[in-house]
Design an enzyme around this catalytic site. Structure first.
Site, PDB file in Angstrom:
ATOM      1  CE  LYS A  82      -3.611   2.457   2.395  1.00  0.00           C
ATOM      2  NZ  LYS A  82      -4.662   2.404   3.387  1.00  0.00           N
ATOM      3  CE  LYS A 128      -6.094   1.882  -0.544  1.00  0.00           C
ATOM      4  NZ  LYS A 128      -6.551   1.813   0.814  1.00  0.00           N
TER       5      LYS A 128
HETATM    6  C1  PBG Z   1      -7.622   3.407   5.206  1.00  0.00           C
HETATM    7  C2  PBG Z   1      -7.856   3.241   3.768  1.00  0.00           C
HETATM    8  C3  PBG Z   1      -7.638   4.172   2.735  1.00  0.00           C
HETATM    9  C4  PBG Z   1      -8.159   3.605   1.580  1.00  0.00           C
HETATM   10  C5  PBG Z   1      -8.620   2.328   1.923  1.00  0.00           C
HETATM   11  N1  PBG Z   1      -8.409   2.116   3.270  1.00  0.00           N
HETATM   12  C6  PBG Z   1      -7.134   5.565   2.758  1.00  0.00           C
HETATM   13  C7  PBG Z   1      -5.805   5.877   3.288  1.00  0.00           C
HETATM   14  O1  PBG Z   1      -4.952   5.022   3.492  1.00  0.00           O
HETATM   15  O2  PBG Z   1      -5.601   7.071   3.521  1.00  0.00           O
HETATM   16  C8  PBG Z   1      -8.213   4.270   0.247  1.00  0.00           C
HETATM   17  C9  PBG Z   1      -9.198   3.715  -0.723  1.00  0.00           C
HETATM   18  C10 PBG Z   1      -9.523   4.615  -1.849  1.00  0.00           C
HETATM   19  O3  PBG Z   1      -8.885   5.672  -2.073  1.00  0.00           O
HETATM   20  O4  PBG Z   1     -10.456   4.273  -2.576  1.00  0.00           O
HETATM   21  N2  PBG Z   1      -6.448   3.033   5.743  1.00  0.00           N
END
Ligand code: PBG
Length: 340
Positions: free
Chosen positions: A210, A264
């Site tokens: 991520k 992600k």
């Molecule tokens: C939370 C989380 C996030 C997303 C999914 N879980 C945001 C972040 O890490 O700030 C983003 C998903 C999206 O942008 O569609 N930890």
């Protein structure tokens, strides 16, 4: 009538004309026959935002067509997912700002929005998997995924909270725990916690790679953390410049007990999905995040791209990159488009 007169040569050296790649593309049937990757309804995971109240569906300005649903309405959406054959949904809460605090304690409330939603969905829909996000950001007053001490996100104390959060979700009926927090050691700790408490069957989908990305903006609007977030997440989420590091993250998550891996954001990181799939042969998913969704919607709204074609092409790209599935806000619409 004979074909005696046709010129033929038995000499191998002059049979081959130019290699014509276009032959296979000439007809629709032929294109279908040589198609390497296909998108199916079974590849779709649908993220759904949940809010409080009753009979509510609230628009999100930066995500046209996406809503925050009260639990009763969210249940209806999951029923829709079931009818469409979508295998799983991922639930995310918009937590009342009054319930947010330094430690994200609402994450442990067995009657929080996510738990209510899990129970309500499970009561009426059995054949759609429920994925719940483990991270503290929808619950903290500072918008970070872990615990803040001074200006540091502390790792091990955060992991302890995250294990409790995961157990809370499992108790409410979550099928798949998806840690998105990027703390070190959290997958192993959550696996251990689940196993110790009778949740051996609960799966873990690790947000292994991520990235600290600019593409999460609309999501943070959706869960209400864009206003609250202090600073950025670069001390725990990955540097977009790195690729080998994603392999190390995934390797650790697998060793710690992850059942599935996730990358992600999605489209800007297809190379990472491909490397993970080739290296580990694990069930591998990508999250087409909110910013990717918003880009397609914005360009389509301007008439700059063909919306449906762009959506389908974007999702097919994940299959080509080796993904077994995609978390996408387009899931329900695409399921309707491509049928079962
Ligand atoms: C939370 C989380 C996030 C997303 C999914 N879980 C945001 C972040 O890490 O700030 C983003 C998903 C999206 O942008 O569609 N930890």
């Amino acid at each position: 009538m004979t074909n005696d007169e046709l010129p033929i040569s038995l000499s191998a050296s002059d049979v081959a004309g130019p290699i014509r790649m276009r032959r296979n593309r000439r007809h629709d049937w032929s294109r279908r026959l040589v198609q390497e990757n296909r998108l199916s309804v079974n590849d779709l995971i649908w993220p759904i935002f949940v809010r409080d109240g009753d009979n509510q569906s609230e628009a999100i300005a930066s995500m046209p067509g996406v809503f925050r649903y009260s639990v009763d309405q969210a249940v209806k959406q999951v029923q829709r997912a079931a009818r469409l054959g979508i295998p799983a949904v991922a639930l995310f809460p918009y937590t009342d700002p009054a319930l947010r605090d330094e430690t994200g304690s609402e994450a442990l409330n067995s009657n929080n929005l996510i738990c209510k939603a899990c129970r309500a969905v499970k009561a009426v829909v059995q054949d759609v998997g429920i994925i719940t996000d483990v991270a503290l950001d929808p619950y903290t007053s500072h918008g970070h995924d872990g615990l803040l001490e001074g200006d540091e996100i502390v790792n091990d104390a955060s992991v302890e909270m995250l294990v409790r959060q995961a157990l809370n979700q499992a108790a409410a009926g979550a099928d798949v725990i998806a840690p998105s927090d990027m703390m070190d050691g959290r997958v192993g700790a959550i696996r251990h916690g689940l196993d110790q408490n009778g949740y051996q069957h609960v799966q873990i989908m690790a947000y292994s790679a991520k990235y600290a990305s600019a593409f999460y903006g609309p999501f943070r609007d959706a869960v209400g953390s864009s206003g609250t977030l202090k600073g950025d997440k670069r001390t725990y989420q990955m540097d977009p410049a790195n690729s080998d590091e994603a392999l190390r993250e995934a390797e650790l998550d697998i060793a710690e007990g992850a059942d599935m891996l996730m990358v992600k954001p999605g489209m800007p990181y297809l190379d990472i999905a491909r490397r993970l799939k080739d290296t580990f042969q694990m069930p591998t998913y990508a999250y087409q995040v909110s910013g990717e969704f918003a880009m397609i919607e914005a360009a389509a709204a301007n008439g700059w791209i063909d919306r449906e074609k762009a959506i389908l092409e974007s999702l097919l790209a994940f299959k080509r990159a080796g993904c077994d599935g995609i978390l996408t806000y387009f899931a329900a619409e695409v399921a309707e488009l491509i049928g079962q």
